[in-house]
Design a protein around this motif. Structure first.
Motif, mmCIF file in Angstrom:
data_model
loop_
_atom_site.group_PDB
_atom_site.id
_atom_site.type_symbol
_atom_site.label_atom_id
_atom_site.label_comp_id
_atom_site.label_asym_id
_atom_site.label_seq_id
_atom_site.Cartn_x
_atom_site.Cartn_y
_atom_site.Cartn_z
ATOM 1 N N GLU A 29 14.825 8.322 -0.207
ATOM 2 C CA GLU A 29 13.760 9.328 -0.177
ATOM 3 C C GLU A 29 13.398 9.772 -1.594
ATOM 4 O O GLU A 29 12.247 10.007 -1.892
ATOM 5 N N LYS A 31 13.652 7.946 -4.317
ATOM 6 C CA LYS A 31 12.900 6.866 -4.944
ATOM 7 C C LYS A 31 11.453 6.854 -4.443
ATOM 8 O O LYS A 31 10.526 6.671 -5.223
ATOM 9 N N LYS A 32 11.285 7.062 -3.143
ATOM 10 C CA LYS A 32 9.934 7.089 -2.579
ATOM 11 C C LYS A 32 9.141 8.262 -3.120
ATOM 12 O O LYS A 32 7.966 8.127 -3.453
ATOM 13 N N THR A 33 9.778 9.401 -3.249
ATOM 14 C CA THR A 33 9.094 10.586 -3.765
ATOM 15 C C THR A 33 8.688 10.377 -5.213
ATOM 16 O O THR A 33 7.562 10.707 -5.597
ATOM 17 N N ARG A 34 9.590 9.812 -6.002
ATOM 18 C CA ARG A 34 9.249 9.550 -7.399
ATOM 19 C C ARG A 34 8.141 8.509 -7.529
ATOM 20 O O ARG A 34 7.271 8.628 -8.380
ATOM 21 N N ALA A 35 8.178 7.508 -6.675
ATOM 22 C CA ALA A 35 7.126 6.487 -6.708
ATOM 23 C C ALA A 35 5.773 7.076 -6.316
ATOM 24 O O ALA A 35 4.747 6.756 -6.923
ATOM 25 N N LYS A 36 5.766 7.954 -5.327
ATOM 26 C CA LYS A 36 4.516 8.602 -4.919
ATOM 27 C C LYS A 36 3.972 9.495 -6.029
ATOM 28 O O LYS A 36 2.768 9.516 -6.290
ATOM 29 N N LYS A 37 4.854 10.224 -6.691
ATOM 30 C CA LYS A 37 4.421 11.073 -7.801
ATOM 31 C C LYS A 37 3.867 10.238 -8.951
ATOM 32 O O LYS A 37 2.865 10.599 -9.560
ATOM 33 N N LEU A 39 2.525 7.220 -8.736
ATOM 34 C CA LEU A 39 1.247 6.652 -8.314
ATOM 35 C C LEU A 39 0.150 7.706 -8.332
ATOM 36 O O LEU A 39 -0.973 7.439 -8.748
ATOM 37 N N TRP A 40 0.487 8.915 -7.916
ATOM 38 C CA TRP A 40 -0.486 10.012 -7.931
ATOM 39 C C TRP A 40 -0.902 10.356 -9.358
ATOM 40 O O TRP A 40 -2.077 10.553 -9.648
ATOM 41 N N SER A 41 0.064 10.421 -10.269
ATOM 42 C CA SER A 41 -0.268 10.737 -11.661
ATOM 43 C C SER A 41 -1.076 9.618 -12.302
ATOM 44 O O SER A 41 -1.986 9.874 -13.092
ATOM 45 N N THR A 43 -3.155 7.633 -10.711
ATOM 46 C CA THR A 43 -4.498 7.750 -10.131
ATOM 47 C C THR A 43 -5.299 8.838 -10.830
ATOM 48 O O THR A 43 -6.457 8.624 -11.209
#
Length: 188
Positions: A29, A31-37, A39-41, A43
């Motif tokens: 979780e 790793k997924k949260t860091r990856a989402k952050k 990707l968001w940054s 973008t």
């Protein structure tokens, strides 16, 4: 005697046991949260400068004065190429700045962020200033300033991330060419 004190010392035994403990594993979780952050940054870092560039192109993109110049040399770029290269330059510089941000380069090198913001501002201003309003002298000065700031970004970014440095190189080449075009527009 000293070796007995050292081996029997409970603090030393605790230190040896603590060094044998394996580090805690990162949960999926996290790793997924860091990856989402990340990707968001990424973008946000790309979309904001790119949307500003696109807005300027669509708002001021006709370039009637640039098209009206009759005796342009054959090597002058068409308007669509100038706009396409501006979009590519904006994307490339945004990606380079994001890579610097990820590597904490804006915290380590305090000049990098103001240089990047200045570069974005000058790239947005040049198009309507020179191609639409026809202020060639001022556009040439802005182009020279932009080229200098891009070179300073290159020097600043190369200290932090070599890939970000390489992303700035095509922008340097493009704005060197635009500076030459701007200089030639003064004579026309």
């Amino acid at each position: 005697m000293a070796s007995q004190i050292f081996h029997n010392n409970p603090q030393t035994q605790y230190d040896r046991q603590a060094s044998r403990v394996t580090p805690a594993r990162v949960r999926p979780e996290d790793k997924k949260t860091r990856a989402k952050k990340a990707l968001w940054s990424l973008t946000i870092a790309i979309v904001i400068p790119l949307s500003l560039t696109l807005f300027i192109i669509f708002k001021f993109g006709s370039g009637k004065r640039y098209r009206a110049i009759m005796n342009k040399p054959f090597w002058f770029p068409p308007l669509w190429l100038i706009h396409l290269a501006s979009i590519g330059s904006s994307f490339s510089m945004s990606l380079a700045a994001w890579l610097i941000w990820v590597d904490r380069g804006f915290h380590l090198n305090f000049n990098a962020l103001p240089l990047y913001i200045s570069q974005i501002s000058l790239s947005i201003v040049w198009d309507p200033l020179e191609l639409v309003m026809g202020a060639v002298w001022l556009g040439f000065i802005f182009c020279l300033l932009h080229l200098g700031i891009l070179f300073a970004c290159y020097l600043s970014f190369r200290k932090v991330n070599p890939f970000a440095r390489d992303l700035v190189k095509p922008c340097l080449v493009w704005f060197t060419f635009l500076t030459i075009v701007s200089y030639k527009l003064i004579a026309l």
